[in-house]
Design a protein around this motif. Structure first.
Motif, PDB file in Angstrom:
ATOM      1  N   ARG A 129      45.160  43.574  70.259  1.00  0.00           N
ATOM      2  CA  ARG A 129      44.850  42.187  70.614  1.00  0.00           C
ATOM      3  C   ARG A 129      43.411  41.809  70.312  1.00  0.00           C
ATOM      4  N   SER A 130      42.510  42.787  70.151  1.00  0.00           N
ATOM      5  CA  SER A 130      41.090  42.490  69.941  1.00  0.00           C
ATOM      6  C   SER A 130      40.689  42.518  68.468  1.00  0.00           C
ATOM      7  N   VAL A 131      41.402  43.282  67.656  1.00  0.00           N
ATOM      8  CA  VAL A 131      41.030  43.409  66.241  1.00  0.00           C
ATOM      9  C   VAL A 131      41.033  42.072  65.501  1.00  0.00           C
ATOM     10  N   PRO A 132      42.020  41.163  65.705  1.00  0.00           N
ATOM     11  CA  PRO A 132      42.016  39.914  64.938  1.00  0.00           C
ATOM     12  C   PRO A 132      40.740  39.106  65.061  1.00  0.00           C
ATOM     13  N   ALA A 133      40.140  39.041  66.256  1.00  0.00           N
ATOM     14  CA  ALA A 133      38.905  38.266  66.413  1.00  0.00           C
ATOM     15  C   ALA A 133      37.779  38.869  65.591  1.00  0.00           C
ATOM     16  N   SER A 134      37.670  40.196  65.576  1.00  0.00           N
ATOM     17  CA  SER A 134      36.639  40.852  64.777  1.00  0.00           C
ATOM     18  C   SER A 134      36.877  40.639  63.290  1.00  0.00           C
ATOM     19  N   VAL A 135      38.133  40.714  62.874  1.00  0.00           N
ATOM     20  CA  VAL A 135      38.446  40.510  61.450  1.00  0.00           C
ATOM     21  C   VAL A 135      38.100  39.092  61.022  1.00  0.00           C
ATOM     22  N   ARG A 136      38.497  38.102  61.831  1.00  0.00           N
ATOM     23  CA  ARG A 136      38.240  36.720  61.450  1.00  0.00           C
ATOM     24  C   ARG A 136      36.746  36.439  61.399  1.00  0.00           C
ATOM     25  N   SER A 137      35.993  36.967  62.374  1.00  0.00           N
ATOM     26  CA  SER A 137      34.545  36.760  62.373  1.00  0.00           C
ATOM     27  C   SER A 137      33.901  37.465  61.185  1.00  0.00           C
ATOM     28  N   GLY A 138      34.345  38.696  60.909  1.00  0.00           N
ATOM     29  CA  GLY A 138      33.773  39.443  59.786  1.00  0.00           C
ATOM     30  C   GLY A 138      34.084  38.817  58.443  1.00  0.00           C
ATOM     31  N   VAL A 139      35.313  38.351  58.252  1.00  0.00           N
ATOM     32  CA  VAL A 139      35.683  37.711  56.983  1.00  0.00           C
ATOM     33  C   VAL A 139      34.850  36.450  56.769  1.00  0.00           C
ATOM     34  N   GLY A 140      34.710  35.640  57.815  1.00  0.00           N
ATOM     35  CA  GLY A 140      33.908  34.426  57.680  1.00  0.00           C
ATOM     36  C   GLY A 140      32.460  34.720  57.344  1.00  0.00           C
ATOM     37  N   ALA A 141      31.894  35.771  57.946  1.00  0.00           N
ATOM     38  CA  ALA A 141      30.504  36.114  57.675  1.00  0.00           C
ATOM     39  C   ALA A 141      30.330  36.678  56.271  1.00  0.00           C
ATOM     40  N   LEU A 142      31.225  37.553  55.845  1.00  0.00           N
ATOM     41  CA  LEU A 142      31.099  38.172  54.518  1.00  0.00           C
ATOM     42  C   LEU A 142      31.296  37.158  53.398  1.00  0.00           C
ATOM     43  N   GLN A 143      32.129  36.162  53.629  1.00  0.00           N
ATOM     44  CA  GLN A 143      32.343  35.143  52.600  1.00  0.00           C
ATOM     45  C   GLN A 143      31.096  34.291  52.373  1.00  0.00           C
ATOM     46  N   GLN A 144      30.166  34.294  53.314  1.00  0.00           N
ATOM     47  CA  GLN A 144      28.925  33.549  53.166  1.00  0.00           C
ATOM     48  C   GLN A 144      27.799  34.396  52.576  1.00  0.00           C
ATOM     49  N   ILE A 145      28.050  35.673  52.330  1.00  0.00           N
ATOM     50  CA  ILE A 145      27.037  36.579  51.794  1.00  0.00           C
ATOM     51  C   ILE A 145      27.381  36.895  50.350  1.00  0.00           C
ATOM     52  N   HIS A 146      26.437  36.672  49.459  1.00  0.00           N
ATOM     53  CA  HIS A 146      26.695  36.921  48.045  1.00  0.00           C
ATOM     54  C   HIS A 146      26.853  38.418  47.784  1.00  0.00           C
ATOM     55  N   PRO A 147      27.856  38.817  47.000  1.00  0.00           N
ATOM     56  CA  PRO A 147      28.077  40.253  46.752  1.00  0.00           C
ATOM     57  C   PRO A 147      26.906  40.948  46.083  1.00  0.00           C
ATOM     58  N   SER A 148      26.034  40.193  45.403  1.00  0.00           N
ATOM     59  CA  SER A 148      24.922  40.819  44.698  1.00  0.00           C
ATOM     60  C   SER A 148      23.981  41.561  45.636  1.00  0.00           C
ATOM     61  N   ILE A 149      23.942  41.150  46.917  1.00  0.00           N
ATOM     62  CA  ILE A 149      23.076  41.846  47.872  1.00  0.00           C
ATOM     63  C   ILE A 149      23.556  43.274  48.069  1.00  0.00           C
ATOM     64  N   GLU A 150      24.868  43.459  48.212  1.00  0.00           N
ATOM     65  CA  GLU A 150      25.415  44.810  48.361  1.00  0.00           C
ATOM     66  C   GLU A 150      25.412  45.547  47.029  1.00  0.00           C
ATOM     67  N   GLU A 151      25.588  44.813  45.944  1.00  0.00           N
ATOM     68  CA  GLU A 151      25.552  45.455  44.633  1.00  0.00           C
ATOM     69  C   GLU A 151      24.175  46.027  44.322  1.00  0.00           C
ATOM     70  N   ALA A 152      23.133  45.385  44.842  1.00  0.00           N
ATOM     71  CA  ALA A 152      21.783  45.913  44.638  1.00  0.00           C
ATOM     72  C   ALA A 152      21.642  47.281  45.294  1.00  0.00           C
ATOM     73  N   SER A 153      22.257  47.467  46.455  1.00  0.00           N
ATOM     74  CA  SER A 153      22.198  48.758  47.141  1.00  0.00           C
ATOM     75  C   SER A 153      22.931  49.835  46.356  1.00  0.00           C
ATOM     76  N   THR A 154      24.130  49.530  45.890  1.00  0.00           N
ATOM     77  CA  THR A 154      24.881  50.522  45.122  1.00  0.00           C
ATOM     78  C   THR A 154      24.225  50.797  43.778  1.00  0.00           C
ATOM     79  N   SER A 155      23.519  49.804  43.225  1.00  0.00           N
ATOM     80  CA  SER A 155      22.816  50.007  41.968  1.00  0.00           C
ATOM     81  C   SER A 155      21.664  51.002  42.120  1.00  0.00           C
ATOM     82  N   LEU A 156      21.131  51.090  43.335  1.00  0.00           N
ATOM     83  CA  LEU A 156      20.071  52.044  43.615  1.00  0.00           C
ATOM     84  C   LEU A 156      20.612  53.422  43.959  1.00  0.00           C
ATOM     85  N   GLY A 157      21.937  53.609  43.881  1.00  0.00           N
ATOM     86  CA  GLY A 157      22.532  54.914  44.083  1.00  0.00           C
ATOM     87  C   GLY A 157      23.172  55.122  45.432  1.00  0.00           C
TER      88      GLY A 157
END
Length: 591
Positions: free
Chosen positions: A448-476
């Motif tokens: 019963r608690s997981v859906p709220a976390s998923v919805r909040s996380g999806v909304g937050a991640l959709q507002q963050i450009h993937p290039s920020i995380e790609e920069a981390s993986t590019s550094l190894g």
């Protein structure tokens, strides 16, 4: 060793490996939340459908609608859902309109009062309404001399609207705060009056919010069990009828049929809500300069404000009744001050219920938050064609009525299920106490608690450009390190929101766990139900007060530990920044 190439991206020089490291740990970890949902959600629901096809239950299903009482129960359920959905959306829009469109005093206080029902147990409002407006109500009978019976459809509608409208209110408030004031200003410049602007500009832009809010309230109303048990009277709905069939008549077959009748409209509305939210889109945030806020002026602003104040006064009166009832012998009959109710709940069974509820909620909440963040990361960043299926599976925990989930758990691990005389699903652990008590309730809290976390996380991640995380993986960095050091700090507000909602829901839920409590595991909401059934309203009010305090304190600690504490640790860890990675002024805004 992989060949390394120097890459220059927007004046930010990094050294990136040409071959990306795979992080199987996080990818395998992504299977954990999916497995939890399969075992704790899909399998019990599948067991209900199979049990309905059992050779003993199938004849009851075929003749279900031939009985007048069954047809009336289904009609009552649908009627209640429609009324709560309509009036709940109206009240939610009224409060959002006051907050965003009116320049009136005390808006912050109105906002806080409107959020009170979110952190309260399901019995608080219903029990207080009985004391205030019941057959011998303090306000209706003793003060005004009105002999109105609050039990039935009108009482249920009032209580459910006051209990559930804050969720829709928060959604509409966010939508109205993002509306471009230039649209209203342009309409006024063209000669439109205030009510014309409301009818032709504001309301059409909010249609997606109205539709999703109505469907959400509809599902919550037909799925609710606590309030129909307390205030239903002779107005029987599917959830209360299923509860009586299981606990009073010991008829698992009828309980499974009623659960099926409840899950079909709930799941249909849930699917419809997802279709509307995915297809209906109104863009009002364009990045272009917007106009100044356009407030309603003149006498027209006072009627909605007065109605909002009146509703808040009713809410405050209800919760004042809860507090007063916890410290009087019999509120409205014998108003003598006493601490007997507090002594009762802090001794014996009451203290055990507090400990068990708090322990299970504190264990399930961080696990649900972490699983929700991992699922949201998989849905937004990693999954391809299976993204929609995993997203739908993660949200079914809130789309399926709690009463259905509770009965599904009860049916899943008890007696063997036969289909046309053949045993197709055996009983687990000899049909004894497998997945019962603390383990079953903890798993239910997770589902019963997981859906709220998923919805909040999806909304937050959709507002963050993937290039920020790609920069981390590019550094190894591996996916695990990127998720822990980059993604989680960036979506910290979503994590706080998911943890807060999950804990509050775990502490205040009743319908899914009332079927799972055992003598060894006691839950506060189940104890409150017993006190209300026994007419011991003072003990019930005392339980409600303690529960509200627990929820408020833990929510404050979550915000303190996960919010400010995480922010301080992140700042300390990332300072000073290596000179080689300092972005230029031209790229600072992009990164």
């Amino acid at each position: 060793m992989a060949q390394r190439t120097s890459v220059l991206v927007d004046s930010l020089e990094v050294v990136a490996p040409t071959k990306r490291k795979r992080s199987w740990g996080l990818r395998l970890g992504g299977l954990v939340p999916v497995s939890v949902l399969l075992v704790g959600l899909l399998f019990p629901l599948f067991r209900i459908f199979v049990h309905v096809l059992d050779d003993e239950t199938w004849p009851k299903l075929t003749g279900f609608f031939s009985q007048e009482v069954n047809r009336q129960t289904v009609f009552h359920t649908m009627e209640l859902g429609v009324l709560v959905g309509f009036f709940g959306v109206v009240v939610a829009f009224l409060f959002a309109y006051v907050q965003t469109q009116l320049d009136v005093p005390g808006k912050r206080i109105l906002h806080l009062i409107a959020l009170l029902p979110i952190v309260s147990p399901p019995f608080a409002v219903a029990t207080a309404v009985i004391v205030l407006f019941g057959r011998n109500g303090m306000l209706s009978s003793q003060l005004l001399g009105i002999t109105h019976d609050i039990y039935g459809l009108d009482g249920l509608t009032l209580v459910l609207v006051l209990s559930f409208f804050p969720v829709v209110y928060m959604n509409l408030l966010g939508m109205m705060q993002r509306l471009d004031p230039a649209l209203v200003e342009a309409a006024k410049n063209l000669g439109a009056g205030q009510f014309t602007v409301l009818r032709t500009v504001t309301l059409p832009l909010l249609v997606p919010g109205f539709a999703s809010g109505f469907l959400l309230l509809f599902v919550e109303a037909i799925a609710d069990l606590a309030n129909p048990l307390v205030l239903g009277g002779n107005y029987t709905v599917l959830s209360s009828r299923a509860y009586i069939a299981i606990t009073g008549e010991y008829d698992l077959g009828t309980g499974a049929i009623l659960s099926l009748m409840l899950v079909v409209p709930a799941l249909s509305v849930f699917l419809l809500q997802r279709v509307i939210s995915n297809r209906k889109s109104v863009v009002t945030v364009t990045g272009k300069p917007s106009g100044s806020p356009q407030y309603l002026t003149g006498w027209a602003k006072w009627p909605p404000y007065v109605v909002g104040v009146a509703i808040c006064t009713l809410i405050v009166t209800i919760y004042a009744t809860v507090i007063a009832g916890a410290f009087t012998r019999v509120l409205g009959v014998n108003n003598e001050f006493t601490l007997d109710h507090a002594r009762y709940i802090f001794s014996g069974v009451g203290s055990e219920a507090m400990f068990d509820t708090l322990r299970l909620a504190l264990i399930a909440t961080p696990i649900a938050g972490l699983l929700g963040m991992v699922l949201s990361w998989m849905i937004v960043r990693k999954l391809g064609r299976s993204r929609g299926a995993v997203d739908f599976l993660s949200m079914m925990g809130i789309g399926i009525p709690g009463t259905v989930l509770g009965i599904a758990f009860l049916l899943s691990f008890r007696n063997p299920t036969k289909l046309f005389g053949v045993t197709v699903l055996p009983a687990f652990a000899g049909g004894s106490t497998f997945l019962s008590g603390s383990l079953a309730i903890g798993l239910m809290f997770l589902i019963r608690s997981v859906p709220a976390s998923v919805r909040s996380g999806v909304g937050a991640l959709q507002q963050i450009h993937p290039s920020i995380e790609e920069a981390s993986t590019s550094l190894g960095a591996t996916d695990t390190v990127t998720f822990r050091r980059v993604t989680i700090p960036l979506i910290r507000p979503a994590l706080i929101s998911g943890l807060s909602f999950g804990f509050a829901r775990s502490m205040t839920t009743l319908s899914p766990i009332v079927f799972l409590v055992t003598p060894d595991t006691k839950i506060m909401t189940s104890q409150i139900l017993g006190e209300v059934d026994g007419g011991r309203f003072g003990n019930a009010f005392a339980f409600c007060c303690v529960l509200i305090v627990f929820v408020a304190v833990v929510l404050g600690l979550i915000r303190l530990i996960v919010g400010d504490g995480a922010l301080r640790r992140t700042k300390k860890r990332t300072s000073p920044t290596p000179k080689k990675l300092v972005p230029t002024p031209q790229t600072a805004g992009q990164i």
